[in-house]
Design a protein around this motif. Structure first.
Motif, PDB file in Angstrom:
ATOM      1  N   SER A  44       1.473  12.481   8.160  1.00 13.90           N
ATOM      2  CA  SER A  44       1.718  12.175   6.753  1.00 13.90           C
ATOM      3  C   SER A  44       2.321  10.772   6.619  1.00 13.90           C
ATOM      4  CB  SER A  44       2.665  13.209   6.128  1.00 13.90           C
ATOM      5  OG  SER A  44       3.944  13.135   6.730  1.00 13.90           O
ATOM      6  N   ASP A  45       2.265  10.255   5.406  1.00 12.48           N
ATOM      7  CA  ASP A  45       2.860   8.949   5.106  1.00 12.48           C
ATOM      8  C   ASP A  45       3.974   9.163   4.093  1.00 12.48           C
ATOM      9  OD1 ASP A  45       3.571   6.394   4.420  1.00 12.48           O
ATOM     10  OD2 ASP A  45       1.526   5.650   4.227  1.00 12.48           O
ATOM     11  N   LYS A  48       4.494   6.909   0.785  1.00 12.24           N
ATOM     12  CA  LYS A  48       3.575   6.949  -0.352  1.00 12.24           C
ATOM     13  C   LYS A  48       3.791   8.257  -1.081  1.00 12.24           C
ATOM     14  CE  LYS A  48       0.014   3.987   1.658  1.00 12.24           C
ATOM     15  NZ  LYS A  48      -1.402   3.901   2.121  1.00 12.24           N
ATOM     16  N   ASP A  49       4.224   8.174  -2.294  1.00 11.19           N
ATOM     17  CA  ASP A  49       4.620   9.362  -3.050  1.00 11.19           C
ATOM     18  C   ASP A  49       3.456   9.859  -3.890  1.00 11.19           C
ATOM     19  OD1 ASP A  49       6.066  11.384  -4.114  1.00 11.19           O
ATOM     20  OD2 ASP A  49       7.202  10.147  -5.516  1.00 11.19           O
ATOM     21  N   LEU A  50       2.629  10.697  -3.291  1.00 11.86           N
ATOM     22  CA  LEU A  50       1.543  11.332  -4.026  1.00 11.86           C
ATOM     23  C   LEU A  50       1.992  12.744  -4.400  1.00 11.86           C
ATOM     24  CD1 LEU A  50      -1.560  10.070  -2.003  1.00 11.86           C
ATOM     25  CD2 LEU A  50      -0.640   9.175  -4.139  1.00 11.86           C
ATOM     26  N   ASN A  55      -1.852  17.057  -2.659  1.00 11.61           N
ATOM     27  CA  ASN A  55      -2.619  15.880  -2.263  1.00 11.61           C
ATOM     28  C   ASN A  55      -1.726  14.964  -1.438  1.00 11.61           C
ATOM     29  OD1 ASN A  55      -4.610  13.882  -2.115  1.00 11.61           O
ATOM     30  ND2 ASN A  55      -3.961  12.929  -4.031  1.00 11.61           N
ATOM     31  N   ALA A  57      -0.113  12.287   1.091  1.00 17.31           N
ATOM     32  CA  ALA A  57      -0.512  10.985   1.611  1.00 17.31           C
ATOM     33  C   ALA A  57      -0.604  11.055   3.126  1.00 17.31           C
ATOM     34  CB  ALA A  57       0.498   9.926   1.188  1.00 17.31           C
ATOM     35  N   ASP A  59      -1.095   8.947   6.757  1.00 22.71           N
ATOM     36  CA  ASP A  59      -1.043   7.664   7.449  1.00 22.71           C
ATOM     37  C   ASP A  59      -2.263   7.598   8.358  1.00 22.71           C
ATOM     38  OD1 ASP A  59      -0.570   5.506   9.155  1.00 22.71           O
ATOM     39  OD2 ASP A  59       1.608   5.761   9.060  1.00 22.71           O
ATOM     40  N   GLY A  94      -9.254  15.577   1.669  1.00 20.87           N
ATOM     41  CA  GLY A  94      -8.591  14.922   2.788  1.00 20.87           C
ATOM     42  C   GLY A  94      -9.291  15.193   4.107  1.00 20.87           C
TER      43      GLY A  94
END
Length: 390
Positions: A44-45, A48-50, A55, A57, A59, A94
């Motif tokens: 995960s990233d 980045k606030d998704l 959904n 984010a 990496d 995804g």
């Protein structure tokens, strides 16, 4: 310092000192005499606030770098599978992006290979009204994988488990899909300990009846079935399946409790592997499999058997949350910068579980970078309320 404070199950604390020795890496990808798929996770990233639940984010750079790490150790990759949090944080859009990227990267790496999970997870089980709905969902995902130039692993379907009323319904759905595929497919028998919504898969909760059904599907479509992955955490059931498979159809162990003995075999038959634990213990599994290919059973057993208690801890009930332990080890070994997961899955296990994993990973020589692992584990423990100032 090579020690840290770890909590015990009885509520007390101990000073634990590292004793393990990292496994050396091969200079070139080794050769195995078993087909070995590592089911790979996604990274995960957190910057980045998704929508971490719906959904998340991803990496992509780090996610793909980890696949190159697995290829460098000789593994094939089982892409977009349960270990990648399919249906538990990674939705179909995804997964599509993950499959595209992995297939593209594999084309640039000599010897790299993968197969990709294709299921029905974009169809909510409660939205499935008929077998035709399930067939259409499978057609979409298998068609996507093959359209991108990939080979499919036909994942078990929650929607099919919900709408099927008999073994014949499974025969109908699998027959329809296998009759359309361009390439041979790996089937996927995932037990309800991994996903409670799959209870009664193949039309029965009785193992012998379910076994008869899946074997009849394979027999009727044997020119389209490369093999079957079985994940029931019961070596006797896997051996029963393995002994009855038609000639040329492979058994892939998905048994994260008993994989060492199943891969070694009984002198007559053995299992190939498609395992989530390989994601977490890749250097050890690679060294062991390379030794097995040279008939060096002493090294094979000496390297892989210590990983089994670790795997049993990671995959303990509730088994579906095993991904958290896998990613913990990947983080401790420096393959990602943080211990966060899609859908916040890192919170699915507690500090005592993680402390036990750390001990067992050290004893199994799975901590590749001990100083980094110690630093990161101390940070995690401090965050979770275990003071490290002593």
């Amino acid at each position: 310092m090579t020690s840290l404070t770890l909590p015990r199950q009885d509520g007390s604390l101990e000073q634990y000192r590292l004793t393990g020795t990292p496994i050396e890496r091969p200079n070139t990808p080794p050769t195995f005499n078993r087909i070995a798929y590592a089911a790979a996770h996604v990274v995960s990233d957190p910057l980045k606030d998704l929508d971490p639940w719906g959904n998340p984010a991803i990496d992509w750079d780090v996610t793909m770098a980890f696949r190159h790490h697995l290829w460098s150790l000789g593994f094939k990759i089982a892409e977009a599978m349960d270990t990648a949090q399919r249906g538990m944080g990674l939705a179909w859009p995804g997964a599509q992006e993950l499959i595209r990227r992995s297939l593209s990267d594999a084309r640039q790496v000599a010897g790299a290979d993968l197969a990709c999970g294709a299921g029905t997870d974009h169809l909510a089980p409660t939205d499935a009204r008929s077998l035709d709905d399930v067939i259409a969902a499978y057609e979409e995902q298998v068609g996507f994988v093959e359209g991108e130039g990939g080979r499919a692993i036909m994942m078990a379907s929650r929607a099919l488990a919900r709408v099927a009323r008999s073994a014949d319904d499974y025969r109908l759905v699998y027959g329809r899909i296998l009759g359309q595929t361009r390439h041979k497919v790996v089937l996927h028998w995932l037990g309800d300990m991994f996903d409670p919504q799959l209870r009664g898969y193949w039309g029965s909760e009785n193992f012998d009846q379910a076994l008869d059904t899946v074997l009849s599907i394979i027999e009727a479509n044997r020119d389209k079935v490369e093999g079957i992955k079985i994940s029931l955490l019961d070596n006797a059931k896997e051996v029963a399946l393995r002994n009855r498979l038609p000639e040329g159809v492979l058994c892939f162990t998905g048994d994260d409790f008993n994989y060492a003995e199943l891969i070694e075999g009984d002198g007559t038959k053995y299992s190939h592997a498609l395992l989530g634990i390989f994601d977490a213990v890749a250097p050890s599994a690679s060294k062991a499999l390379a030794a097995l290919a040279k008939d060096d059973l002493a090294t094979f057993r000496g390297v892989i058997e210590p990983t089994v208690p670790l795997s049993r801890k990671i995959f303990e009930a509730p088994t579906q949350y095993y991904k958290a332990g896998v990613v913990l080890l990947v983080w401790l070994n420096g393959h990602q910068r943080h211990f966060t997961m899609p859908a916040g899955m890192q919170s699915a296990r507690g500090v005592l579980h993680y402390a036990d994993i750390f001990r067992l990973a050290d004893r199994a020589n799975v901590l590749d970078r001990p100083e980094l692992a110690l630093q990161r584990m101390k940070s995690l423990l401090s965050t979770l309320g275990v003071d490290q100032s002593a």
